[in-house]
Design an enzyme around this catalytic site. Structure first.
Site, PDB file in Angstrom:
ATOM      1  CE  LYS A  11     -16.504  21.462  23.943  1.00 19.74           C
ATOM      2  NZ  LYS A  11     -17.428  22.351  23.225  1.00 19.74           N
ATOM      3  NE  ARG A  41     -23.985  19.046  26.432  1.00 24.51           N
ATOM      4  CZ  ARG A  41     -23.396  17.854  26.386  1.00 24.51           C
ATOM      5  NH1 ARG A  41     -24.087  16.772  26.700  1.00 24.51           N
ATOM      6  NH2 ARG A  41     -22.142  17.735  26.024  1.00 24.51           N
ATOM      7  CD  GLU A  83      -8.030  17.838  17.945  1.00 21.40           C
ATOM      8  OE1 GLU A  83      -8.047  18.943  17.348  1.00 21.40           O
ATOM      9  OE2 GLU A  83      -8.832  16.924  17.691  1.00 21.40           O
ATOM     10  CE  LYS A 140     -16.054  23.684  27.112  1.00 21.60           C
ATOM     11  NZ  LYS A 140     -16.878  24.263  26.089  1.00 21.60           N
ATOM     12  CB  SER A 147     -21.483  24.197  33.381  1.00 19.99           C
ATOM     13  OG  SER A 147     -21.410  22.972  32.654  1.00 19.99           O
ATOM     14  CE1 TYR A 149     -20.730  29.686  32.282  1.00 17.68           C
ATOM     15  CE2 TYR A 149     -19.384  27.893  33.160  1.00 17.68           C
ATOM     16  CZ  TYR A 149     -20.118  28.446  32.130  1.00 17.68           C
ATOM     17  OH  TYR A 149     -20.239  27.766  30.943  1.00 17.68           O
TER      18      TYR A 149
HETATM   19  C1  PBG Z   1     -20.305  23.954  22.632  1.00 11.67           C
HETATM   20  C2  PBG Z   1     -19.904  24.245  24.029  1.00 11.67           C
HETATM   21  C3  PBG Z   1     -20.175  23.486  25.177  1.00 11.67           C
HETATM   22  C4  PBG Z   1     -19.609  24.173  26.257  1.00 11.67           C
HETATM   23  C5  PBG Z   1     -19.036  25.326  25.753  1.00 11.67           C
HETATM   24  N1  PBG Z   1     -19.209  25.349  24.364  1.00 11.67           N
HETATM   25  C6  PBG Z   1     -20.986  22.281  25.342  1.00 11.67           C
HETATM   26  C7  PBG Z   1     -20.513  20.971  24.880  1.00 11.67           C
HETATM   27  O1  PBG Z   1     -19.441  20.808  24.310  1.00 11.67           O
HETATM   28  O2  PBG Z   1     -21.283  20.026  25.077  1.00 11.67           O
HETATM   29  C8  PBG Z   1     -19.630  23.726  27.679  1.00 11.67           C
HETATM   30  C9  PBG Z   1     -19.252  24.749  28.688  1.00 11.67           C
HETATM   31  C10 PBG Z   1     -19.572  24.389  30.089  1.00 11.67           C
HETATM   32  O3  PBG Z   1     -19.939  23.251  30.421  1.00 11.67           O
HETATM   33  O4  PBG Z   1     -19.462  25.294  30.939  1.00 11.67           O
HETATM   34  N2  PBG Z   1     -20.975  25.043  22.043  1.00 11.67           N
END
Ligand code: PBG
Length: 329
Positions: free
Chosen positions: A199, A209, A236, A251, A277, A316
């Protein structure tokens, strides 16, 4: 043999031939729909940076889950958004049985049962007043080991609420092992773990956010990966598998297709990718300006993620894409 004896255009000349030789097809069952549920809402509320996505009320969440299942979506990933007065330094509402996420897991299980895979985000960031994924040490950094103890309890709370699979997204060292041990000790041997193995700390989480009303100031570079690092993603992933991950995830997805392919070549457990997102928002914004064809861009983006090697895709657009794909094949 080469041109003029070989002509690759022969296999492109009609829709029927192209369909016959198509190498990559996305199936609805490979798509997972992330859903947001906000405590106290009576109506769903729009998320301005994610046109078409909403913060759900408990009621509308059940409907969205039902609709996704009807479209053939393979799984749901739930995110809880507590009211501001329910955020604190340690994110205690993430662990509380009556916290919004745990309540929502039970709601969705009551609605869809075992007809799809119900997953939950196992991270504290939605629940902490400072917005970090763990608890803070005195110097303001995120305390890895103190956070693990909370993740272990949070995993058990989510499994107790009925989650089939928990998504460890906090990027703490040792999180998969800590959660696996706690689940097993509480007799949840069959609850599986989707490990956010690679990630990256990047700019593509911006709209999320807003969706979870994050309280974060600053960034997550002390725990998420540097975008330039590929070999580190292998470490990882190896560690997460050694700790008991059932599925590993990359991700974001499109900026990291090379990482997906490298994991595909390296490991033999299912690989997921999260079209986050910001990836969603970019395509929606360009389509809203008529700069790109929205449906084609959605399907092309999903196809590219699958082609790279992901067999599960969090998106989504899952419900809509499942409907489009069903009409197509
Ligand atoms: C952390 C989490 C995040 C996302 C999924 N799980 C936010 C981050 O790491 O800042 C982001 C997913 C997205 O942007 O669609 N709980």
């Amino acid at each position: 043999m080469s041109y003029p004896d070989v002509r690759l255009r022969r296999l492109r000349r009609s829709a029927a031939i192209r369909r016959l030789v198509e190498e990559t097809r996305v199936a609805p069952a490979e798509l997972v729909l992330p859903l947001f549920v906000k405590e106290g809402l009576t109506e769903p509320r729009a998320i301005s940076s994610m046109p078409g996505a909403v913060q759900h009320s408990r009621e509308s969440l059940r409907k969205a889950a039902h609709e996704a299942v009807r479209a053939g979506v393979g799984g749901l990933m739930l995110y809880g958004v507590p009211t501001d007065d329910h955020k604190d330094e340690t994110g205690s509402q993430g662990l509380a049985p009556d916290g919004i996420l745990n309540v929502a897991i039970s709601d969705v299980i009551a609605e869809v049962g075992d007809s799809t895979v119900v997953m939950s985000d196992l991270c504290l960031d939605e629940f902490t007043s400072h917005g970090h994924c763990g608890v803070l040490a005195d110097d303001g950094s995120v305390d890895n080991d103190a956070t693990l103890a909370l993740y272990a309890r949070m995993g058990v709370a989510q499994a107790t609420a009925g989650a089939h699979m928990v998504g460890t997204s906090g990027m703490m060292d040792g999180q998969v092992g800590a959660v696996r041990k706690a689940l097993d000790a509480a007799n949840f041997q069959d609850t599986s773990i989707l490990a956010y193995a690679a990630k990256y700390a990047g700019a593509f989480y911006g709209p999320f956010r807003e969706a979870v009303e994050s309280s974060l100031q600053g960034d997550r570079r002390q725990y998420q990966q540097d975008p330039g690092n590929a070999r580190e993603a292998l470490r990882e992933t190896d560690l997460d598998i050694a700790e008991g991950a059932d599925v590993v995830m990359v991700k974001p997805a499109m900026p990291y297709l090379d990482i997906i392919t490298r994991l595909r070549d390296r490991v033999d457990i299912p690989i997921a990718a999260y079209q986050v997102s910001g990836e969603y928002a970019m395509i929606e914004a360009a389509a809203a300006n008529n700069w790109i064809d929205r449906e084609r861009a959605i399907l092309e983006s999903l196809t590219s993620i699958k082609r790279a090697g992901a067999q599960i895709i969090l998106t989504y657009w899952a419900t809509e894409a499942a409907q489009l794909l069903r009409a197509r094949y």
